[in-house]
Design a protein around this motif. Structure first.
Motif, PDB file in Angstrom:
ATOM      1  N   ALA A   1     -12.348   5.278  -0.149  1.00 44.48           N
ATOM      2  CA  ALA A   1     -11.144   4.457  -0.064  1.00 44.48           C
ATOM      3  C   ALA A   1     -11.275   3.368   0.998  1.00 44.48           C
ATOM      4  CB  ALA A   1      -9.938   5.345   0.225  1.00 44.48           C
TER       5      ALA A   1
ATOM      6  N   TRP B   1      -8.973   3.301  -8.310  1.00 41.05           N
ATOM      7  CA  TRP B   1      -8.098   4.092  -7.455  1.00 41.05           C
ATOM      8  C   TRP B   1      -7.642   5.367  -8.153  1.00 41.05           C
ATOM      9  CZ3 TRP B   1      -7.729   3.400  -2.434  1.00 41.05           C
ATOM     10  CH2 TRP B   1      -8.120   2.173  -1.910  1.00 41.05           C
TER      11      TRP B   1
ATOM     12  N   ARG C   1      -3.317   3.003  -6.201  1.00 42.79           N
ATOM     13  CA  ARG C   1      -3.705   2.712  -4.821  1.00 42.79           C
ATOM     14  C   ARG C   1      -2.591   3.172  -3.872  1.00 42.79           C
ATOM     15  NH1 ARG C   1      -5.855  -3.015  -2.235  1.00 42.79           N
ATOM     16  NH2 ARG C   1      -6.003  -2.275  -0.090  1.00 42.79           N
TER      17      ARG C   1
ATOM     18  N   TYR D   1      -2.642   6.930  -3.705  1.00 42.55           N
ATOM     19  CA  TYR D   1      -3.690   7.444  -2.833  1.00 42.55           C
ATOM     20  C   TYR D   1      -3.218   7.462  -1.380  1.00 42.55           C
ATOM     21  CZ  TYR D   1      -8.264   8.113  -0.687  1.00 42.55           C
ATOM     22  OH  TYR D   1      -9.313   8.614   0.047  1.00 42.55           O
TER      23      TYR D   1
END
Length: 264
Positions: free
Chosen positions: A88, A108, A133, A136
């Motif tokens: 990431a 993602w 994203r 996450y």
């Protein structure tokens, strides 16, 4: 014919070494001959192909071409494959250069599911404006919160719609996640026996050697540091689950959960 070829080869060798059939050549003559050969070679190169290929490649090599390959110049499938190997942090850095590529939802999504294998939100229709994203970041924040306070961490996941308020869903999340602190997880499971029961049923010990099955069990559900009621509860739950996964073996050996199979 063989002698003729030998003489031709010998004469060429002598010329290269600065000799001739009449005797030694002076050093000055040798230098002139070498210069003449170089000039003829250069002339042939210019006639046949223009500039020397080395200088041509050197001229084409600009400063921009000396760095890494621009992923935007590659086919999208190849670029995504390269970026999928990043974590990431590196993917966020890559998005500073290749914003459209590094912010792709598929990348993602892969990061989310490889780190947190199960979330209730995976099986739901995503709301408007949903972003993997962003998910996450929320999963990472929730995991850090869990590692500080398990109850607050689980409540955070539920407040964001990531987990359903169900022991089975929480158990699946724990079973498929490796980012949770095992000491905090042990405290949480000791308090939430309903989640522990569902977590035990997720193990499949069919046709496994008993010691290996026990190791796998305690790899997901860490044993307490001291003997006590919680450890006995774990052993009992493991015994029932192992027997349920291997009914034929239990009948053959005449074992049952009540006989404490881990002592056999």
């Amino acid at each position: 014919m063989g002698q003729g070829l030998w003489r031709v080869a010998r004469n060429q060798q002598l010329q290269q070494e600065g000799y001739s059939e009449q005797g030694y050549l002076s050093r000055e003559q040798s230098r002139r001959m070498a210069a003449s050969n170089i000039a003829n070679t250069s002339h042939r190169k210019q006639v046949q192909g223009g500039i020397d290929i080395y200088h041509l490649l050197k001229a084409r090599k600009s400063k921009e071409q000396e760095g890494f390959i621009n992923l935007e110049m590659l086919p999208p499938e190849l670029s995504f494959t390269i970026l999928s190997y990043l974590n990431a942090t590196d993917l966020c850095l890559a998005s500073c250069v290749w914003q459209d590529l590094a912010n792709d939802e598929l990348l993602w999504q892969g990061l989310c599911k490889s780190t947190w294998g199960h979330c209730s939100i995976y099986n739901k229709n995503p709301p408007i404006g949903f972003s993997f994203r962003k998910l996450y970041m929320q999963l990472d924040e929730g995991s850090l919160t869990f590692n500080a306070n398990p109850d607050e961490g689980v409540n955070y996941f539920m407040s964001k719609g990531i987990l359903d308020d169900s022991p089975k869903e929480i158990a699946k999340f724990i079973f498929c996640t490796r980012t949770l602190n095992w000491k905090k997880l042990r405290i949480y499971l000791d308090e939430r026996r309903d989640v522990l029961d569902d977590l035990v049923t997720l193990h499949n010990f069919r046709n496994q050697f008993l010691p290996n099955a026990l190791r796998e069990f305690f790899r997901h559900i860490h044993a307490p540091e001291e003997r006590g009621e919680y450890l006995e509860t774990l052993i009992t739950k493991f015994s029932h689950r192992f027997c349920a996964c291997n009914p034929d073996l239990m009948r053959e050996l005449g074992l049952s959960p009540g006989k404490n199979i881990y002592r056999q």
